[in-house]
Structure formats: structure tokens, C-alpha cells
Design a protein around this motif. Structure first.
Motif, PDB file in Angstrom:
ATOM      1  N   GLN A 165       0.826  -1.198   0.000  1.00 32.02           N
ATOM      2  CA  GLN A 165       0.000   0.000   0.000  1.00 32.02           C
ATOM      3  C   GLN A 165       0.861   1.249   0.000  1.00 32.02           C
ATOM      4  O   GLN A 165       2.020   1.229   0.381  1.00 32.02           O
ATOM      5  CB  GLN A 165      -0.907   0.028   1.241  1.00 32.02           C
ATOM      6  N   VAL A 166       0.256   2.341  -0.437  1.00 30.67           N
ATOM      7  CA  VAL A 166       0.900   3.649  -0.428  1.00 30.67           C
ATOM      8  C   VAL A 166       0.090   4.572   0.463  1.00 30.67           C
ATOM      9  O   VAL A 166      -1.139   4.631   0.345  1.00 30.67           O
ATOM     10  CB  VAL A 166       0.985   4.236  -1.849  1.00 30.67           C
ATOM     11  N   GLN A 167       0.764   5.265   1.357  1.00 31.39           N
ATOM     12  CA  GLN A 167       0.102   6.249   2.210  1.00 31.39           C
ATOM     13  C   GLN A 167       0.428   7.641   1.682  1.00 31.39           C
ATOM     14  O   GLN A 167       1.594   7.954   1.418  1.00 31.39           O
ATOM     15  CB  GLN A 167       0.562   6.124   3.655  1.00 31.39           C
ATOM     16  N   LEU A 168      -0.594   8.464   1.538  1.00 30.64           N
ATOM     17  CA  LEU A 168      -0.446   9.846   1.097  1.00 30.64           C
ATOM     18  C   LEU A 168      -0.914  10.748   2.232  1.00 30.64           C
ATOM     19  O   LEU A 168      -2.061  10.646   2.670  1.00 30.64           O
ATOM     20  CB  LEU A 168      -1.270  10.112  -0.156  1.00 30.64           C
ATOM     21  N   VAL A 169      -0.042  11.621   2.698  1.00 30.69           N
ATOM     22  CA  VAL A 169      -0.362  12.514   3.805  1.00 30.69           C
ATOM     23  C   VAL A 169      -0.278  13.952   3.320  1.00 30.69           C
ATOM     24  O   VAL A 169       0.802  14.427   2.932  1.00 30.69           O
ATOM     25  CB  VAL A 169       0.589  12.290   4.992  1.00 30.69           C
ATOM     26  N   GLU A 170      -1.432  14.646   3.347  1.00 35.55           N
ATOM     27  CA  GLU A 170      -1.503  16.034   2.896  1.00 35.55           C
ATOM     28  C   GLU A 170      -1.318  16.989   4.078  1.00 35.55           C
ATOM     29  O   GLU A 170      -1.656  16.651   5.218  1.00 35.55           O
ATOM     30  CB  GLU A 170      -2.852  16.329   2.236  1.00 35.55           C
ATOM     31  N   SER A 171      -0.843  18.172   3.770  1.00 32.20           N
ATOM     32  CA  SER A 171      -0.754  19.239   4.763  1.00 32.20           C
ATOM     33  C   SER A 171      -0.833  20.579   4.036  1.00 32.20           C
ATOM     34  O   SER A 171      -0.636  20.647   2.817  1.00 32.20           O
ATOM     35  CB  SER A 171       0.540  19.140   5.565  1.00 32.20           C
ATOM     36  N   GLY A 172      -1.133  21.620   4.806  1.00 28.51           N
ATOM     37  CA  GLY A 172      -1.090  22.966   4.253  1.00 28.51           C
ATOM     38  C   GLY A 172      -2.435  23.622   4.025  1.00 28.51           C
ATOM     39  O   GLY A 172      -2.495  24.791   3.627  1.00 28.51           O
ATOM     40  N   GLY A 173      -3.522  22.914   4.264  1.00 31.61           N
ATOM     41  CA  GLY A 173      -4.829  23.531   4.099  1.00 31.61           C
ATOM     42  C   GLY A 173      -5.116  24.540   5.200  1.00 31.61           C
ATOM     43  O   GLY A 173      -4.348  24.693   6.142  1.00 31.61           O
ATOM     44  N   GLY A 174      -6.260  25.242   5.042  1.00 35.07           N
ATOM     45  CA  GLY A 174      -6.639  26.210   6.060  1.00 35.07           C
ATOM     46  C   GLY A 174      -7.601  27.244   5.527  1.00 35.07           C
ATOM     47  O   GLY A 174      -8.187  27.085   4.457  1.00 35.07           O
ATOM     48  N   LEU A 175      -7.737  28.324   6.314  1.00 33.86           N
ATOM     49  CA  LEU A 175      -8.624  29.424   5.971  1.00 33.86           C
ATOM     50  C   LEU A 175      -7.789  30.589   5.445  1.00 33.86           C
ATOM     51  O   LEU A 175      -6.791  30.968   6.079  1.00 33.86           O
ATOM     52  CB  LEU A 175      -9.409  29.856   7.210  1.00 33.86           C
ATOM     53  N   VAL A 176      -8.201  31.133   4.323  1.00 34.34           N
ATOM     54  CA  VAL A 176      -7.471  32.253   3.733  1.00 34.34           C
ATOM     55  C   VAL A 176      -8.482  33.222   3.127  1.00 34.34           C
ATOM     56  O   VAL A 176      -9.566  32.822   2.690  1.00 34.34           O
ATOM     57  CB  VAL A 176      -6.467  31.743   2.666  1.00 34.34           C
ATOM     58  N   GLN A 177      -8.123  34.498   3.100  1.00 38.57           N
ATOM     59  CA  GLN A 177      -8.992  35.508   2.509  1.00 38.57           C
ATOM     60  C   GLN A 177      -8.891  35.474   0.985  1.00 38.57           C
ATOM     61  O   GLN A 177      -7.870  35.046   0.430  1.00 38.57           O
ATOM     62  CB  GLN A 177      -8.607  36.890   3.019  1.00 38.57           C
ATOM     63  N   PRO A 178      -9.932  35.934   0.305  1.00 39.59           N
ATOM     64  CA  PRO A 178      -9.851  36.016  -1.165  1.00 39.59           C
ATOM     65  C   PRO A 178      -8.632  36.819  -1.592  1.00 39.59           C
ATOM     66  O   PRO A 178      -8.310  37.856  -0.998  1.00 39.59           O
ATOM     67  CB  PRO A 178     -11.149  36.730  -1.533  1.00 39.59           C
ATOM     68  N   GLY A 179      -7.955  36.310  -2.617  1.00 37.17           N
ATOM     69  CA  GLY A 179      -6.720  36.930  -3.079  1.00 37.17           C
ATOM     70  C   GLY A 179      -5.473  36.411  -2.407  1.00 37.17           C
ATOM     71  O   GLY A 179      -4.357  36.711  -2.843  1.00 37.17           O
ATOM     72  N   GLY A 180      -5.647  35.620  -1.363  1.00 34.18           N
ATOM     73  CA  GLY A 180      -4.510  35.087  -0.625  1.00 34.18           C
ATOM     74  C   GLY A 180      -3.920  33.844  -1.270  1.00 34.18           C
ATOM     75  O   GLY A 180      -4.339  33.412  -2.351  1.00 34.18           O
ATOM     76  N   SER A 181      -2.935  33.275  -0.567  1.00 32.16           N
ATOM     77  CA  SER A 181      -2.210  32.111  -1.090  1.00 32.16           C
ATOM     78  C   SER A 181      -2.116  31.011  -0.044  1.00 32.16           C
ATOM     79  O   SER A 181      -2.114  31.289   1.165  1.00 32.16           O
ATOM     80  CB  SER A 181      -0.786  32.518  -1.500  1.00 32.16           C
ATOM     81  N   LEU A 182      -2.021  29.793  -0.519  1.00 34.47           N
ATOM     82  CA  LEU A 182      -1.752  28.631   0.304  1.00 34.47           C
ATOM     83  C   LEU A 182      -0.874  27.675  -0.494  1.00 34.47           C
ATOM     84  O   LEU A 182      -0.933  27.649  -1.720  1.00 34.47           O
ATOM     85  CB  LEU A 182      -3.038  27.890   0.697  1.00 34.47           C
ATOM     86  N   ARG A 183      -0.100  26.885   0.236  1.00 36.23           N
ATOM     87  CA  ARG A 183       0.716  25.851  -0.406  1.00 36.23           C
ATOM     88  C   ARG A 183       0.392  24.512   0.231  1.00 36.23           C
ATOM     89  O   ARG A 183       0.573  24.328   1.437  1.00 36.23           O
ATOM     90  CB  ARG A 183       2.200  26.151  -0.249  1.00 36.23           C
ATOM     91  N   LEU A 184      -0.086  23.595  -0.579  1.00 36.04           N
ATOM     92  CA  LEU A 184      -0.376  22.246  -0.118  1.00 36.04           C
ATOM     93  C   LEU A 184       0.821  21.333  -0.405  1.00 36.04           C
ATOM     94  O   LEU A 184       1.495  21.484  -1.429  1.00 36.04           O
ATOM     95  CB  LEU A 184      -1.612  21.690  -0.820  1.00 36.04           C
ATOM     96  N   SER A 185       1.043  20.403   0.501  1.00 38.65           N
ATOM     97  CA  SER A 185       2.090  19.398   0.323  1.00 38.65           C
ATOM     98  C   SER A 185       1.496  18.014   0.523  1.00 38.65           C
ATOM     99  O   SER A 185       0.536  17.842   1.278  1.00 38.65           O
ATOM    100  CB  SER A 185       3.221  19.600   1.333  1.00 38.65           C
ATOM    101  N   CYS A 186       2.070  17.043  -0.148  1.00 40.76           N
ATOM    102  CA  CYS A 186       1.612  15.665   0.004  1.00 40.76           C
ATOM    103  C   CYS A 186       2.810  14.734  -0.150  1.00 40.76           C
ATOM    104  O   CYS A 186       3.469  14.736  -1.199  1.00 40.76           O
ATOM    105  CB  CYS A 186       0.558  15.324  -1.035  1.00 40.76           C
ATOM    106  N   ALA A 187       3.072  13.956   0.890  1.00 41.00           N
ATOM    107  CA  ALA A 187       4.193  13.023   0.881  1.00 41.00           C
ATOM    108  C   ALA A 187       3.677  11.595   0.775  1.00 41.00           C
ATOM    109  O   ALA A 187       2.776  11.199   1.521  1.00 41.00           O
ATOM    110  CB  ALA A 187       5.020  13.187   2.136  1.00 41.00           C
ATOM    111  N   ALA A 188       4.254  10.843  -0.136  1.00 43.30           N
ATOM    112  CA  ALA A 188       3.887   9.442  -0.323  1.00 43.30           C
ATOM    113  C   ALA A 188       4.908   8.548   0.373  1.00 43.30           C
ATOM    114  O   ALA A 188       6.113   8.809   0.313  1.00 43.30           O
ATOM    115  CB  ALA A 188       3.834   9.094  -1.802  1.00 43.30           C
ATOM    116  N   SER A 189       4.412   7.504   1.019  1.00 43.37           N
ATOM    117  CA  SER A 189       5.297   6.559   1.686  1.00 43.37           C
ATOM    118  C   SER A 189       4.745   5.147   1.531  1.00 43.37           C
ATOM    119  O   SER A 189       3.577   4.955   1.207  1.00 43.37           O
ATOM    120  CB  SER A 189       5.454   6.909   3.166  1.00 43.37           C
TER     121      SER A 189
END
Length: 121
Positions: A1-25
Motif C-alpha cells: 500500500q501507499v500512504q499519502l499525507v496532505e498538509s497545508g490547508g486552512g482558511l485564507v482571505q480572497p486573493g490570498g495564497s496557500l501551499r499544499l504538500s503531500c508526501a507518499a510513503s
């Protein structure tokens, strides 16, 4: 099996930025495509962007010019840089990949658990 773990989500105002990451193991032999999909309440899940192992990218039209997908093959990690976010980008974002295990030569698709992205003032 492969595990995928995401991070980086959240609340942001319109026009803002976010960076999501996902590591596979896991017992990974190789990873071909990696990508991100999203699902808003009451909507179907849709592919946002994907990237091949050689770096070729594909984006849905609504995010072109605002989102950038990238990956680090040494770390089995995929990223999604999201700029100029809009309220309609609000959704649960899922990481996905197509991988081959050391124990099985047939490639299979794997999904992460999802991370919430909310764009609101």
C-alpha cells in the motif's frame, strides 16, 4: 500500500495564497503521475492539476495562471502552490498518485485523506 499525507490547508482571505504538500510513503518502487483533486460540498470531485514523473503538468482551466503544481521525486512529494484564491476554490483537496509497489508490478491509484481549503473574508 501507499500512504499519502496532505498538509497545508486552512482558511485564507480572497486573493490570498496557500501551499499544499503531500508526501507518499510505503513499499514504493516507482511513482508515475501525482496530482491534486478537489471536492466542494454537493459537487463532484474534480481534477485540479497533475504532473508526470518527468515534470509535464496539466491544469483545469479555472486554475490556470493561479495554481502551480510541482514535485520532488527524491522525496516522493507533490506540492500545489495556490495564489489569487477565490471563494469558489473552497473545497476539500485530495492528493493522488499512480504508483507501483515493490511487491506488485501492476500500477495502482492511491488517494490521500484530504485537507480543507476555505477561501472567505
Amino acid at each position: 500500500q501507499v500512504q499519502l499525507v496532505e498538509s497545508g490547508g486552512g482558511l485564507v482571505q480572497p486573493g490570498g495564497s496557500l501551499r499544499l504538500s503531500c508526501a507518499a510513503s510505503g513499499r514504493i518502487f516507482s511513482i508515475d503521475d501525482m496530482g491534486w483533486a478537489r471536492q466542494a460540498p454537493g459537487e463532484q470531485r474534480e481534477l485540479v492539476a497533475d504532473i508526470t514523473s518527468s515534470g509535464r503538468t496539466n491544469y483545469r482551466d479555472s486554475v490556470k495562471g493561479r495554481f502551480t503544481i510541482s514535485r520532488d521525486n527524491d522525496k516522493n512529494t507533490v506540492y500545489l502552490q495556490m495564489n489569487s484564491l477565490k471563494p469558489e476554490d473552497t473545497a476539500v483537496y485530495y492528493c493522488l498518485c499512480s504508483a507501483t509497489l515493490t511487491s506488485n508490478p501492476a500500477p495502482a491509484h492511491y488517494w490521500g485523506q484530504g485537507t480543507q481549503v476555505t477561501v472567505s473574508s
